[in-house]
Design an enzyme around this catalytic site. Sequence first.
Site, PDB file in Angstrom:
ATOM      1  N   SER A  12       0.668  -1.468  -0.085  1.00 17.84           N
ATOM      2  CA  SER A  12       0.525   0.336  -0.100  1.00 17.84           C
ATOM      3  C   SER A  12       0.595   1.041  -0.056  1.00 17.84           C
ATOM      4  CB  SER A  12      -0.752   0.513   1.012  1.00 17.84           C
ATOM      5  OG  SER A  12      -1.127   1.302   1.563  1.00 17.84           O
TER       6      SER A  12
HETATM    7  N1  LIG Z   1      -6.468   8.355   1.430  1.00 15.31           N
HETATM    8  C1  LIG Z   1      -6.701   7.222   2.074  1.00 15.31           C
HETATM    9  C2  LIG Z   1      -6.468   6.269   1.353  1.00 15.31           C
HETATM   10  C3  LIG Z   1      -6.093   4.688   1.176  1.00 15.31           C
HETATM   11  C4  LIG Z   1      -6.386   3.861   0.371  1.00 15.31           C
HETATM   12  O1  LIG Z   1      -7.297   3.575  -0.861  1.00 15.31           O
HETATM   13  N2  LIG Z   1      -6.117   2.204   1.078  1.00 15.31           N
HETATM   14  C5  LIG Z   1      -6.375   1.849   0.246  1.00 15.31           C
HETATM   15  C6  LIG Z   1      -4.904   0.909  -0.449  1.00 15.31           C
HETATM   16  S1  LIG Z   1      -3.509   1.648  -1.070  1.00 15.31           S
HETATM   17  C7  LIG Z   1      -6.733   0.255   0.795  1.00 15.31           C
HETATM   18  O2  LIG Z   1      -7.319   0.527   1.745  1.00 15.31           O
HETATM   19  N3  LIG Z   1      -8.260  -0.146   0.316  1.00 15.31           N
HETATM   20  C8  LIG Z   1      -9.362  -1.291   0.409  1.00 15.31           C
HETATM   21  C9  LIG Z   1      -9.966  -0.586   0.415  1.00 15.31           C
HETATM   22  O3  LIG Z   1     -10.691   0.257  -0.331  1.00 15.31           O
HETATM   23  O4  LIG Z   1     -11.853  -1.030   0.736  1.00 15.31           O
HETATM   24  C10 LIG Z   1      -4.965   6.964   2.702  1.00 15.31           C
HETATM   25  O5  LIG Z   1      -4.378   8.104   2.042  1.00 15.31           O
HETATM   26  O6  LIG Z   1      -4.902   6.591   3.351  1.00 15.31           O
END
Ligand SMILES: N[C@@H](CCC(=O)N[C@@H](CS)C(=O)NCC(=O)O)C(=O)O
Length: 225
Positions: A12
């Site tokens: 991530s």
């Molecule tokens: N704006 C958030 C974005 C976090 C994000 O989208 N993380 C992804 C992994 S890179 C995630 O958890 N995806 C799973 C989902 O959205 O269900 C941050 O900066 O933490």
Amino acid sequence: MPNVKLYTAKLSPPGRAVELTGKALGLEFDISPINLIAGDHLKEEFRKLNPQHTIPLIDDDGTIVYDSHAIIVYLATKYAKDDALYPADVVTRSKVNAALHFDSGVLFARLRFYLEPILYYGATETPQEKIDNLYRAYELLNDTLVDDYIVGNRLTLADLSCVASIASMHAIFPIDAGKYPKLAAWVERLAKLPYYKATNQDGAEELAQLYRAKLEENRAKAKQS
Ligand SMILES: N[C@@H](CCC(=O)N[C@@H](CS)C(=O)NCC(=O)O)C(=O)O
């Protein structure tokens, strides 16, 4: 001081931005690994902590914070010995904040909308527009880089946040130093941080490998059906 608990994955980019910030601050995390492909983040236990089910997330002695940009600002505000990473001067801080929003709204957003259909939804092709948007993001950051770092001539949260997304993009679409010289030089500068390889580079390469494997797998499945 108890260690801060960090729910994250090496794959991530925002998770790596938090780990980079931890290293820059000299903080140790208790890492709770989340496997996104296996859907750990969708389990009820995790959704109770973050209804938006995203990583990274921290639990600092019962205080829950999610969104990497909010987390790194929290950590720097609470734990930094000085204001180097998140300058107190209001004008400089506004520039750091602008870069955090640029990562959130442009760099990471464009990467995410490119990768997610392939990683999670079996896509076999990507509309050219999404690829063009990644290169436009390179151009925007290249043009922003007038000094050695995103905000002036010292490392701030702006760099740690943006480089996590950029390294992941670069592992899939290598940055052409001829076209984006300031961007390429900035990545090289950050790559000299002693903790950079283990905390950012390795995860970015792992993400690129997963992306390539998934693309191949999706294409093979599509041929069979
Ligand atoms: N704006 C958030 C974005 C976090 C994000 O989208 N993380 C992804 C992994 S890179 C995630 O958890 N995806 C799973 C989902 O959205 O269900 C941050 O900066 O933490």
